[in-house]
Design an enzyme around this catalytic site. Structure first.
Site, PDB file in Angstrom:
ATOM      1  N   THR A 132       0.841  -1.206   0.000  1.00 30.65           N
ATOM      2  CA  THR A 132       0.000   0.000   0.000  1.00 30.65           C
ATOM      3  C   THR A 132       0.867   1.243   0.000  1.00 30.65           C
ATOM      4  O   THR A 132       0.527   2.260  -0.618  1.00 30.65           O
ATOM      5  CB  THR A 132      -0.916   0.007   1.235  1.00 30.65           C
ATOM      6  OG1 THR A 132      -1.891  -1.027   1.103  1.00 30.65           O
ATOM      7  CG2 THR A 132      -1.634   1.349   1.399  1.00 30.65           C
ATOM      8  N   THR A 161      -7.300  53.242  -4.603  1.00 30.61           N
ATOM      9  CA  THR A 161      -6.404  52.594  -3.658  1.00 30.61           C
ATOM     10  C   THR A 161      -6.917  52.870  -2.262  1.00 30.61           C
ATOM     11  O   THR A 161      -7.372  53.980  -1.967  1.00 30.61           O
ATOM     12  CB  THR A 161      -4.961  53.140  -3.782  1.00 30.61           C
ATOM     13  OG1 THR A 161      -4.954  54.543  -3.547  1.00 30.61           O
ATOM     14  CG2 THR A 161      -4.396  52.860  -5.169  1.00 30.61           C
ATOM     15  N   SER A 205     -33.822  38.609  -1.891  1.00 31.72           N
ATOM     16  CA  SER A 205     -34.280  38.742  -0.515  1.00 31.72           C
ATOM     17  C   SER A 205     -35.689  38.203  -0.358  1.00 31.72           C
ATOM     18  O   SER A 205     -36.510  38.301  -1.275  1.00 31.72           O
ATOM     19  CB  SER A 205     -34.254  40.206  -0.080  1.00 31.72           C
ATOM     20  OG  SER A 205     -34.819  40.369   1.204  1.00 31.72           O
TER      21      SER A 205
END
Length: 465
Positions: A141, A187, A318
């Protein structure tokens, strides 16, 4: 239902003649009711196991260790599995104790019983073809499972890259479509300087291109396998030429450039490649999630947000607020990213937890890597088809924000000077008037000069004044 009696170390156990797996697989099913997610749900892994067993049978036959009739039957059984048959027979839970022994035995038993059927014998007649003595010959294995895992992972990375290319194509198309749409760059969530929406979307193209390269680099790490190591890397119970021969046969069966590790003892215990790949998956997920954050911000509103782009409306947003539509596709991709980032911790801990000559925790590593890749693949294709392809630009809104932004003054700084620019910016902030109007009012520039400066093509790249 007819039954057959099978025997292992722990004793006898009845097995239905309707199934191809045997006693060790049946015990594993009873012992490891953990996730409810079985090997049968990971066909690429099953196919990879069959390819490993076929390569081993071919190598054993070449070395005179396996009779031709057994080799032919085992290879035919493997070919059926590679072709998509018998996958429902792989019933072991993906997370298990034993370092993957149960998955390896699941493969050995299914292949042995199918080979018996091919040879005209009954299931369970293991004196003819034995799961351990024949299908698992020259293996453990500890080398068969990791090799199959690596083969599957190698292929899954290609699948993920294909989905990333689909997403890249969608962003590239939008980058071209929006190349003339002027907008404000930001930014720290504050106005910066003008750019085009096309530039913004082309950034996402570049990000995906870079991450495809990182995946291809990480993929190379799983080309090295430890087949031939048997239990701990010494090659015990295998022929001296077996490791080399099985390497050639594995390349032949898979059509991929897999190579045998130079140090099989090291390769049997080392799981660093999985940590590296998981880290790259985390990187990809993190960056795609950031892109989804951008899409949600840019589409925010529609009346009180940025509202520079529109995302396709996919469903009512919603149960209480009529008319609300949410950015559900970016949201679900965000959540996939969170899951992938979290599983990176699991993979890291599982790798660190290995002891001495074997890491017994590869099953949880495999489970999480395969799950992460599958989720990311589905998420990226969904993001492309159900979101990016349908994005539209609100050009008037983008231009309006540029003309009313204080950030516009940065583009004027080379022409009117820093002091004047600062003064104009302050007045614009205090009076809520536009930079454009104040500059004209103060006669700092003529209308022709100002209009030329703020042309989109003059504000988005370096320019000789």
């Amino acid at each position: 239902m007819t039954m057959r009696m099978e025997h292992d170390l722990l004793g006898d156990k009845e097995i239905s003649n309707d199934v191809y797996y045997g006693v060790q697989t049946a015990r594993a099913k009873e012992n490891f009711n953990i996730t409810g997610i079985t090997l049968s749900q990971f066909p690429t892994f099953i196919v990879s196991l069959a390819k490993v067993k076929k390569a081993c049978a071919l190598a054993n036959h070449k070395l005179g260790l396996l009779a031709e009739n057994k080799k032919n039957a085992i290879c035919e059984a493997c070919d059926e599995i590679i072709g998509g048959e018998l996958h429902e027979q792989f019933i072991v839970d993906m997370i298990q104790g034993g370092a993957g022994t149960s998955i390896n035995m699941n493969a050995n038993e299914v292949i042995a019983n199918k080979a018996l059927e091919i040879l005209g014998h009954q299931k369970g007649e293991y004196k003819i073809v034995h799961p351990n003595n024949d299908v698992n010959k020259s293996q453990s294995t500890n080398d068969a499972y990791p090799t199959a895992f690596r083969i599957a992972l190698y292929e899954k990375i290609f699948e993920l890259i294909d989905s990333m290319k689909i997403l890249r194509k969608s962003f590239a198309k939008k980058a071209d479509e929006f190349k003339d749409v002027i907008k404000m760059g930001r930014t720290q969530l504050q106005d910066a300087v003008p750019m085009t929406l096309g530039q913004e979307f082309h950034t996402y193209v570049t990000m995906i291109d870079e991450d495809i390269q990182r995946l291809l680099e990480a993929q190379q790490l799983v080309r090295e396998m430890n087949l031939g190591a048997t239990a701990i890397g010494t090659g015990i119970n295998s022929h001296p030429d077996y490791a080399h021969e099985v390497e050639l046969k594995l390349q032949e069966v898979t059509g991929r450039p897999f190579v045998t590790a130079k140090d099989l003892v090291e390769a049997t215990q080392d799981t660093g490649a999985y940590v590296q790949i998981s880290g790259v998956l985390k990187r990809v997920a993190t960056k795609i999630s950031k892109i989804c954050n951008d899409l949600r911000l840019l589409s925010s509103g529609p009346r009180t947000g940025i509202n520079e782009i529109n995302l396709p409306a996919m469903q009512p947003g919603s149960s209480i607020m009529p008319g609300k539509v949410n950015p559900v596709i970016p949201e679900v991709v965000n959540q996939v990213a969170f899951q992938v980032i979290g599983t990176d911790v699991t993979i890291t801990l599982a790798s660190e937890g290995g002891q001495l000559q074997l890491n017994v925790f590869e099953p949880v590593i495999a489970f999480n890597l395969f799950n992460s890749i599958n989720m990311m693949k589905n998420a990226f294709e969904t993001l492309a088809s159900k979101c990016v392809d349908g994005i539209t630009a609100n050009e008037d809104r983008c231009k309006e924000l540029v003309l009313h932004s204080i950030g516009l003054v940065t583009a004027l700084n080379p022409y009117i000077g820093y002091e004047n620019s600062t003064s104009v910016a302050k007045e614009a902030l205090d009076t809520h008037r536009s930079v454009y109007d104040i500059v004209l009012e103060r006669e700092l520039l003529s209308k022709e000069e100002l209009d030329d400066i703020i042309k989109p093509e003059n504000m988005i790249k370096p320019r000789v004044r």
